[in-house]
Structures are given as C-alpha cells and as structure tokens.
Design a protein around this motif. Structure first.
Motif, mmCIF file in Angstrom:
data_model
loop_
_atom_site.group_PDB
_atom_site.id
_atom_site.type_symbol
_atom_site.label_atom_id
_atom_site.label_comp_id
_atom_site.label_asym_id
_atom_site.label_seq_id
_atom_site.Cartn_x
_atom_site.Cartn_y
_atom_site.Cartn_z
ATOM 1 N N ARG A 1 0.829 -1.210 0.000
ATOM 2 C CA ARG A 1 0.000 0.000 0.000
ATOM 3 C C ARG A 1 0.865 1.264 0.000
ATOM 4 O O ARG A 1 0.419 2.308 -0.471
ATOM 5 C CB ARG A 1 -0.965 -0.014 1.184
ATOM 6 C CG ARG A 1 -1.933 -1.178 1.102
ATOM 7 C CD ARG A 1 -3.098 -1.075 2.048
ATOM 8 N NE ARG A 1 -4.042 -2.167 1.792
ATOM 9 C CZ ARG A 1 -5.317 -2.156 2.144
ATOM 10 N NH1 ARG A 1 -5.812 -1.094 2.781
ATOM 11 N NH2 ARG A 1 -6.106 -3.173 1.872
ATOM 12 N N PRO B 1 -0.441 3.835 -3.189
ATOM 13 C CA PRO B 1 -1.305 4.434 -2.173
ATOM 14 C C PRO B 1 -2.801 4.355 -2.484
ATOM 15 O O PRO B 1 -3.621 4.407 -1.560
ATOM 16 C CB PRO B 1 -0.837 5.900 -2.139
ATOM 17 C CG PRO B 1 0.580 5.849 -2.610
ATOM 18 C CD PRO B 1 0.606 4.770 -3.643
ATOM 19 N N THR C 1 -5.324 2.355 -0.434
ATOM 20 C CA THR C 1 -5.859 2.793 0.863
ATOM 21 C C THR C 1 -7.187 3.526 0.718
ATOM 22 O O THR C 1 -7.797 3.884 1.723
ATOM 23 C CB THR C 1 -4.852 3.711 1.581
ATOM 24 O OG1 THR C 1 -4.675 4.918 0.810
ATOM 25 C CG2 THR C 1 -3.513 3.020 1.753
#
Length: 592
Positions: free
Chosen positions: A82, A86, A89
């Motif tokens: 993650r 990103p 998320t």
C-alpha cells in the motif's frame, strides 16, 4: 429466454468450473502459475471475491472476479504494498481481476459484457475507483475503455501486467458515450440476473422515488397511490396542517392560473417571523435541490475542493463531482462508531485549509445521526475564514429547532443553513425551501434567483404550515413513536438483521453478510407494492447490505413489516425470481 445469454452472480455450483477454467488458462495456456495436480487453480480471496458469470443455458462462457474494499485486502497486494501503491488505501476502491473466457467464446461479446457488468456491480455498491492488473500485450484495450496506467509493472510467471486504475464515474461515462452502440448490443436478448438495473440513471444520480413509477408517472393511474407504500422516499407520513389543505382548496382554479408574488415576499416574511431571523438573511427556492444547484453553481468551479460526509445525501456528490467537476474528498463515517460525526475529526480535517466548502447534513441522511449544535459550532469556529460551510437541516424538526445553526448563519459569512420545508412540513409535492446566510451572501443569491421561483401553491402552503407550529411538533413526536414500533416489529421478523433507528423519520436495516443483498430484498418487497430504498449505491460502507425505510402511519408500517417477512421467506427458500423487478404496469396500459 432459454437460449439467451445470462449474466448472473456465481453460485456455489459455479466455483469448481471457475477453478478448473483458471487452471486451464493461467497454468496450462499462459504459464502464469505452475500446474496443479488437482487441475484446479484456487484463489486466496475466494471467500471475499464476488464472481460474475456469463452463460448460455447450461454452458458457462466466462467469469470476472471483483474484490470489494470490505474484504480488507486485495489480490494485487501480493505484488505491491500500500505504500508503493497508495490508491489501495482509498475507501471505495474495488479490484477487478482474472476476467477469463472459455477459448471458443473469446471472439464473442462475453468479455465486454463481463467488463460492463463488473462496472455496474461496483457502481451499485458505491464504488468510486477500480484497480486492474492488465496484461501488457492488451494495454491498448484497457486504455480504450478509460483505464489509465499507474506506472507500476507486475510480473507473474511468464506474464507481465500493467497496474491500471480509473474512476467509476468516468468509466461509466465512457461506456455510455463512446461505446453506446456496443452497450445496446450487449443488452439485446440478455437475461440480466444481477440485482441492479442494466443501465444507470440518465443523470448519473441514484435517487429514491421508484415508487412513483409504480403509481404511474403519466398520472393516468393515480388510484395506485392508495395501493403503493412509498417508503423509499422520506416524505412525511402525515398530511400537512389543516390550514394548508384549506388554503389550497379555497379557490384552486385561481391558485393554478395566478402568478405568485415575484420574490416570495410574504413567504420570506413568514419564515423570518417563525425563525426569529432578519428577512435579509433569507433566500427561498423550489425545494432544497433548487437552492443547492443555484448556490453551488455560483460558488464552485472544477478547481474547488469540497468535503462531504460519507455516507450522506447523494445529491451533494452528484452536484459537486459530476455536474461541476470539483475535487471531492469524503470524511468517512463508520458503522463501528455508530455512524457518529466526530467533531474532532471534522475540525482536524477542515482546519487544514485545503477546502473551499464543507457540507454537513445534520441530522444526516441516510444515517439519521445528529451532531449537537455546540459541537458543530466549535468545529466551524476552528476552521479557516476562507472556507464556507453548508449545513443541511432538512430533518432538524425531529431533533428540535433549537439545535439549528440558522442564527449563526445569519451573521457569519462562512456559514449557510439550508432547510427544506418538504419533509418536516409534509410539503414535498409543492417544493419549498429556504436558506439562511449573512445578508451579503443572500443578496448575491437573490440576484441569481429567477422570478416566480416558488409557485403560488407552494407559497400559500408554506406560509400556512409555518403558522401552525404546534400541529407539526405533535406530528414530529408521533414520528418517534411510530419509528420505534416499526423497528421493534422488524426486529421480531429477523433477529440476525441490525435495525438502527437514530433520530429522524426513517430507520435502516442491515442484513447479515450471509443473507440476501439489500437490492434483492428491496426488489422482492416491490412484489407486495412496498417500496424501500437500497442504500448500496450511496456508500461502500453499507457493503450492499443496508436499506432505508421511511416511517409511515400504523397501517402502512404493518404492510412494510408483512412485505419484509414475505420477501425474506421467498429469498431464503429460493422462490424469488432473479434480477430487478419492474414496477407493476397499471391495468389497461402497455409496458414500454
């Protein structure tokens, strides 16, 4: 439709075929995985994945896998963390994986149909973004439908993949514009057995109100209004105050043909008196949606940054994101927290200074939770002078008008309070609402308000309603009693469902993970002419399992409970028909 293509969600009997087909394609044909002695290739996310299957009769043509955010993990995390990617998320991210078609069906519409079905399923569960691992040699195909590379390459066995992503709104817009003809061809002769309509609404916003389609939107069968329980919209269960009916009935011919006061001066004066506000701080409109579109259209641009609660009233996301094109962030509300709006989190996020507008629906719809006025005032006081607050108080009467922030809005140019007269005053049909803001703000909005924006029937009705506060206070109190009795009766039908009352004129029912989807239950209740609201498209937080029920009178609440019981029995026994239920066509009319 015995030989028509079917598009359905996979059942237990499909899983062995899915595992066997995956092994043939990804182990033997493509070399992504080592062959397995069992001839089956299973997936570690099988318990969380949703599989959609396209079939013709007994022949299965292909499938696609969807991993929802509530699974808590994604298949792509085997390759990327993650921190490296990103977007993993994000709250409303769905992963679309392993779209696989039997070799002899690869030149057919099976693959495009599965791609479109996956997109519709994701949208119906509140998804806002998808992530895909696309084979590198097929990159042009993925980009043609609107997916964009993230810059990450993934290698698995003999195959290489590009990681791609796309916003659901944009992907659907591309499908419905660039590929409109292809979508229609997919639809032809298709037995669509998923629990959402094949096509989205034309305006892209999922509203309630399907109950009026059952009554008849051409108004030729209005007698059906006595047969349909319209609990999918939050109209009041009680009639407007007696004086409202009297003033509308006094001379309806004159009321219909006569132009109203141009600027609704009498209505503005009555609101000012009833709410103890300066008339200069008020502006009126034909319902809160009129005010939202008019104000946001003046204040916001595609460069504006907006903060919304999630879940919350869907019109705000529609206007800011889809109509204006703003940058929209969400403040997630959590079931584990009782859907409470945490004032500390709200203050921390808005204190950053990154937002031009924050929208707070209070009490919130559809959670029904209320943030006390003192806590909301403190969050506003802690926010930058450059940010505007829009406080929607459409259901404030059910808490108490003393909790309104209208007095603050009248003097603080950062704050606007919008209050619909529709829901609390049983005036949804005539469309009347007002907003409260510092006079320089309302002066600007009045310049952009067309003359006669509020009809004469609406002005007459709203004034009469505001003059009878005791009548409505009694009805609001009765609503709490009716809501509680409805909750008790629903809980008695199924103890495995979660019933949440909150404070407004509705409650929510969350079905267990191993039960039917909210959409299926809503569809099945329509067979009893009972219309409820599936909340799934509003937020992924509902996981496709929550429905909202408007409080009605005792007789209609009893019909709701009976329909709920019948629907659950049918779904659990397998008697329910698959796919969306169309509104009943009135006698003597032809379905089109």
């Amino acid at each position: 439709m015995a030989h028509a293509l079917q598009l359905r969600r996979a059942v237990a009997d499909d899983l062995d075929w899915i595992h066997e087909l995956r092994h043939r394609v990804y182990a033997k044909e493509l070399g992504q995985h080592a062959p397995d002695p069992t001839g089956r290739l299973r997936d570690g996310l099988d318990g969380d994945n949703v599989y959609l299957v396209v079939a013709r009769g007994a022949d299965r043509l292909g499938f696609v896998s969807i991993t929802p955010p509530w699974a808590g993990r994604y298949g792509i995390e085997r390759y990327l963390t993650r921190e490296e990617l990103p977007l993993l998320t994000e709250d409303a991210l769905f992963e679309v994986r392993i779209l696989t078609v039997e070799p002899r069906w690869r030149s057919t519409i099976a693959a495009p149909l599965l791609m479109f079905a996956a997109l519709r399923w994701i949208a119906s569960r509140g998804g806002r973004r998808v992530v895909v691992m696309g084979r590198t040699e097929l990159l042009d195909m993925y980009q043609a439908v609107g997916l964009r590379p993230t810059g990450h390459a993934v290698y698995s066995g003999a195959l290489s993949f590009e990681v791609l992503t796309g916003a659901v709104i944009e992907l659907m817009r591309t499908a419905m514009s660039r590929y409109a003809g292809a979508v229609e061809r997919l639809r032809a002769g298709l037995d669509w057995q998923l629990d959402m309509p094949f096509l989205p609404r034309a305006d892209g916003c999922e509203h309630g109100g399907a109950s009026f389609a059952a009554i008849g939107t051409d108004f030729r069968s209005l007698h059906r209004r006595r047969e349909v329980v319209a609990a999918d919209v939050l109209d009041a269960w009680f009639p407007p105050a007696p004086e409202v009916a009297a003033v509308l009935a006094e001379d309806p011919a004159w009321t219909a043909r006569t132009s109203p006061p141009t600027g609704a001066d009498g209505l503005l004066a009555e609101i000012a008196t009833a709410r103890a506000l300066p008339v200069e701080a008020l502006s009126v409109g034909a319902g809160s949606s009129d005010l939202i579109f008019r104000a946001f259209g003046r204040w916001l641009t595609p460069e504006s940054r907006v903060l919304l609660l999630d879940p919350s009233y869907g019109e705000y996301a529609h206007v800011t994101q889809e109509v204006i094109g703003c940058h929209v962030d969400r403040l997630p509300l959590r079931r584990a927290d009782g859907w409470r709006i945490d004032p500390a989190r709200l203050a921390a996020v808005t204190r950053s200074g990154r937002y031009d507008l924050a929208v707070v629906v209070n009490p919130n719809n559809p959670t029904g939770r209320h943030l006390p006025a003192a806590e909301l005032r403190a969050a506003i006081a802690d926010s930058p002078d450059t940010m505007r607050w829009w406080i929607d108080e459409a259901y404030m009467g059910y808490v108490g008008l003393s909790e309104s922030l209208a007095d603050l809005a009248a003097v603080d140019p950062r704050v606007v309070v919008c209050s619909s007269l529709s829901k609390m005053y049983a005036l949804s049909g005539v469309r009347a609402a007002y907003l409260v803001a510092e006079p320089t703000v309302t002066e600007q909005l009045r310049r952009w308000t067309p003359p006669w924006a509020v009809s004469l029937p609406a002005q007459l009705a709203a004034v009469a309603a505001l003059r009878d506060p005791s009548y409505y206070a009694d009805r609001w109190a009765q609503t709490h009693t009716l809501r509680h009795l409805l909750a008790v009766d629903l809980a008695a039908v199924d103890s495995s469902a979660s019933i949440e009352e909150a404070v407004s004129n509705f409650l929510t029912v969350t079905l267990p993970p191993d039960g039917p989807s909210a959409a299926r239950l809503v569809q099945e209740c329509r067979r009893s002419d009972v219309y409820l609201r599936d909340l799934s498209p509003m937020s992924t937080a509902y996981e496709g399992r929550t429905l909202r029920i408007a409080v009605k009178d005792s007789a209609e609440n009893a019909r709701i409970v009976a329909a709920y019981r019948t629907a659950l029995d049918a779904l659990r026994s397998g008697w329910a028909a698959p796919g969306p239920v169309s509104p009943r066509v009135p006698t003597g009319m032809t379905a089109r």
